[in-house]
Structures are given as C-alpha cells and as structure tokens.
Scaffold this motif. Structure first.
Motif, PDB file in Angstrom:
ATOM      1  N   MET A   1       0.901  -1.123   0.036  1.00  0.00           N
ATOM      2  CA  MET A   1       0.119  -0.022   0.018  1.00  0.00           C
ATOM      3  C   MET A   1       0.815   1.255   0.085  1.00  0.00           C
ATOM      4  N   GLN A   2       1.795   1.193   1.047  1.00  0.00           N
ATOM      5  CA  GLN A   2       2.713   2.468   0.937  1.00  0.00           C
ATOM      6  C   GLN A   2       3.202   2.624  -0.184  1.00  0.00           C
ATOM      7  N   TYR A   3       3.795   1.550  -0.934  1.00  0.00           N
ATOM      8  CA  TYR A   3       4.430   1.682  -2.480  1.00  0.00           C
ATOM      9  C   TYR A   3       3.501   2.290  -3.306  1.00  0.00           C
ATOM     10  N   TYR A   4       2.523   1.792  -3.284  1.00  0.00           N
ATOM     11  CA  TYR A   4       1.535   2.211  -4.138  1.00  0.00           C
ATOM     12  C   TYR A   4       1.305   3.719  -4.164  1.00  0.00           C
ATOM     13  N   TYR A   5       0.722   4.275  -3.018  1.00  0.00           N
ATOM     14  CA  TYR A   5       0.646   5.627  -2.592  1.00  0.00           C
ATOM     15  C   TYR A   5       1.872   6.586  -2.547  1.00  0.00           C
ATOM     16  N   ASN A   6       3.082   6.017  -2.378  1.00  0.00           N
ATOM     17  CA  ASN A   6       4.439   6.917  -2.727  1.00  0.00           C
ATOM     18  C   ASN A   6       4.532   7.120  -4.420  1.00  0.00           C
ATOM     19  N   LEU A   7       4.311   6.045  -5.278  1.00  0.00           N
ATOM     20  CA  LEU A   7       4.216   6.254  -6.686  1.00  0.00           C
ATOM     21  C   LEU A   7       3.069   7.212  -7.014  1.00  0.00           C
ATOM     22  N   PHE A   8       2.014   7.112  -6.387  1.00  0.00           N
ATOM     23  CA  PHE A   8       0.867   8.082  -6.862  1.00  0.00           C
ATOM     24  C   PHE A   8       1.578   9.430  -6.629  1.00  0.00           C
ATOM     25  N   GLN A   9       2.027   9.676  -5.589  1.00  0.00           N
ATOM     26  CA  GLN A   9       2.607  11.178  -5.280  1.00  0.00           C
ATOM     27  C   GLN A   9       3.716  11.610  -6.118  1.00  0.00           C
ATOM     28  N   SER A  10       4.793  10.616  -6.123  1.00  0.00           N
ATOM     29  CA  SER A  10       5.991  11.025  -6.802  1.00  0.00           C
ATOM     30  C   SER A  10       5.901  10.849  -8.436  1.00  0.00           C
ATOM     31  N   ASN A  11       5.374   9.949  -8.883  1.00  0.00           N
ATOM     32  CA  ASN A  11       5.467   9.632 -10.425  1.00  0.00           C
ATOM     33  C   ASN A  11       4.203   8.706 -10.752  1.00  0.00           C
ATOM     34  N   ARG A  12       2.965   9.531 -11.164  1.00  0.00           N
ATOM     35  CA  ARG A  12       1.840   8.711 -11.200  1.00  0.00           C
ATOM     36  C   ARG A  12       2.074   7.654 -12.549  1.00  0.00           C
ATOM     37  N   SER A  13       2.881   8.034 -13.581  1.00  0.00           N
ATOM     38  CA  SER A  13       3.023   7.333 -14.654  1.00  0.00           C
ATOM     39  C   SER A  13       3.634   5.841 -14.479  1.00  0.00           C
ATOM     40  N   GLU A  14       4.512   5.851 -13.257  1.00  0.00           N
ATOM     41  CA  GLU A  14       4.994   4.523 -12.957  1.00  0.00           C
ATOM     42  C   GLU A  14       3.857   3.455 -12.402  1.00  0.00           C
ATOM     43  N   LEU A  15       2.960   4.031 -12.142  1.00  0.00           N
ATOM     44  CA  LEU A  15       1.716   3.192 -11.670  1.00  0.00           C
ATOM     45  C   LEU A  15       1.577   2.163 -12.619  1.00  0.00           C
ATOM     46  N   SER A  16       1.804   2.446 -13.724  1.00  0.00           N
ATOM     47  CA  SER A  16       1.255   1.615 -14.985  1.00  0.00           C
ATOM     48  C   SER A  16       1.923   0.076 -14.742  1.00  0.00           C
ATOM     49  N   THR A  17       3.186   0.027 -13.863  1.00  0.00           N
ATOM     50  CA  THR A  17       3.650  -1.353 -13.604  1.00  0.00           C
ATOM     51  C   THR A  17       2.858  -2.106 -12.700  1.00  0.00           C
ATOM     52  N   LEU A  18       2.031  -1.430 -11.926  1.00  0.00           N
ATOM     53  CA  LEU A  18       1.129  -2.238 -10.891  1.00  0.00           C
ATOM     54  C   LEU A  18      -0.026  -2.800 -11.288  1.00  0.00           C
ATOM     55  N   PHE A  19      -0.364  -2.366 -12.339  1.00  0.00           N
ATOM     56  CA  PHE A  19      -1.706  -2.799 -13.289  1.00  0.00           C
ATOM     57  C   PHE A  19      -1.440  -3.621 -14.561  1.00  0.00           C
ATOM     58  N   ALA A  20      -2.441  -4.376 -15.009  1.00  0.00           N
ATOM     59  CA  ALA A  20      -2.391  -5.276 -16.240  1.00  0.00           C
ATOM     60  C   ALA A  20      -3.373  -4.849 -17.116  1.00  0.00           C
ATOM     61  N   GLU A  21      -3.583  -5.470 -18.409  1.00  0.00           N
ATOM     62  CA  GLU A  21      -4.534  -4.952 -19.087  1.00  0.00           C
ATOM     63  C   GLU A  21      -6.186  -5.426 -18.787  1.00  0.00           C
ATOM     64  N   GLN A  22      -6.221  -6.536 -18.060  1.00  0.00           N
ATOM     65  CA  GLN A  22      -7.380  -6.646 -17.536  1.00  0.00           C
ATOM     66  C   GLN A  22      -7.692  -5.950 -16.198  1.00  0.00           C
ATOM     67  N   SER A  23      -6.683  -5.189 -15.746  1.00  0.00           N
ATOM     68  CA  SER A  23      -7.264  -4.222 -14.607  1.00  0.00           C
ATOM     69  C   SER A  23      -8.367  -3.530 -14.534  1.00  0.00           C
ATOM     70  N   MET A  24      -9.221  -3.187 -13.551  1.00  0.00           N
ATOM     71  CA  MET A  24     -10.164  -2.150 -13.733  1.00  0.00           C
ATOM     72  C   MET A  24     -10.159  -1.222 -12.434  1.00  0.00           C
ATOM     73  N   LEU A  25     -10.358  -0.043 -12.914  1.00  0.00           N
ATOM     74  CA  LEU A  25     -10.383   1.027 -11.821  1.00  0.00           C
ATOM     75  C   LEU A  25     -11.882   1.555 -11.789  1.00  0.00           C
ATOM     76  N   SER A  26     -12.654   1.646 -10.413  1.00  0.00           N
ATOM     77  CA  SER A  26     -13.699   2.591 -10.463  1.00  0.00           C
ATOM     78  C   SER A  26     -13.282   3.825  -9.283  1.00  0.00           C
ATOM     79  N   PHE A  27     -13.451   5.024  -9.894  1.00  0.00           N
ATOM     80  CA  PHE A  27     -12.994   5.989  -9.431  1.00  0.00           C
ATOM     81  C   PHE A  27     -14.063   7.205  -9.406  1.00  0.00           C
ATOM     82  N   GLU A  28     -14.801   7.189  -8.150  1.00  0.00           N
ATOM     83  CA  GLU A  28     -15.713   8.338  -7.860  1.00  0.00           C
ATOM     84  C   GLU A  28     -16.942   8.029  -8.941  1.00  0.00           C
ATOM     85  N   GLY A  29     -17.232   6.717  -9.154  1.00  0.00           N
ATOM     86  CA  GLY A  29     -18.204   6.481 -10.116  1.00  0.00           C
ATOM     87  C   GLY A  29     -18.000   6.489 -11.709  1.00  0.00           C
TER      88      GLY A  29
END
Length: 112
Positions: A1-29
């Motif tokens: 969790m801490q790794y995810y949120y640190n990446l979110f703060q410092s370099n959001r583009s690097e978050l792509s390494t934590l997701f796959a093509e079948q991954s899904m996000l629900s964000f505020e609807g």
C-alpha cells in the motif's frame, strides 16, 4: 500500500507497472479498464501534489488462488487544500511470474 501511494505522489506514470490490461478502476463512479486508461485517469486529476495518510487497512485472502483483498481508509491532501477522508479497495492477483498486480481497485472520497 505504501509503495502504491508513494508512487501516486511522486510519479503517477510509474503506476502502470502495478496494473495489467485486464485491471479495472472505479474512481468516484467512473470506470476504467487496462493499465493505460487507469494511469491516464490518475494523470488527468490536475493536482500538483497529493499526500495519502493511511489510517486503517484490512487484508483478507480472496477466493482467487493467492489473491488478496485490501481495504484502506485514510486522509488525502491535494496541493494546499484541506484533507479529505477516502476509502480504497484493492483486489490483488498473482501474476504467472509470482509478483502481484492490482486486478481491481475502487476509490471513493468520503464526503458528507
């Protein structure tokens, strides 16, 4: 969790390494599928700085072999705005390589 949120703060583009093509996000609807769409949403949020303060987290195994469910509550501060409460759920699945990726995540601000 801490790794995810640190990446979110410092370099959001690097978050792509934590997701796959079948991954899904629900964000505020809103709903997004695949690492590219998910990261594009994160990058479009417009804030310069963001700080997640995790207050609680609960972790359970899921019915998917080696899957993990994570429920997070915390405070979120964007730029110089007042902190807001948030919740986020992660469903982590194990990739064939043995590492984990975010298969599903649901994010909500707790307003009201």
């Amino acid at each position: 969790m801490q790794y995810y949120y640190n990446l979110f703060q410092s370099n959001r583009s690097e978050l792509s390494t934590l997701f796959a093509e079948q991954s899904m996000l629900s964000f505020e609807g809103e709903h997004f599928k695949g690492a590219l769409q998910i990261v594009q949403k994160f990058q479009s949020l417009g804030m310069q700085s963001i700080n997640h303060q995790i207050l609680t987290h609960d972790i359970q195994p899921s019915s998917v072999p080696n899957g993990i469910i994570v429920f997070v509550t915390g405070n979120l501060q964007m730029d110089q705005d007042s902190p807001l409460k948030f919740t986020q759920v992660f469903h982590l699945n194990q990739a064939p390589t043995g590492s984990y990726y975010v298969h599903n995540t649901i994010f909500r601000l707790n307003l009201g």
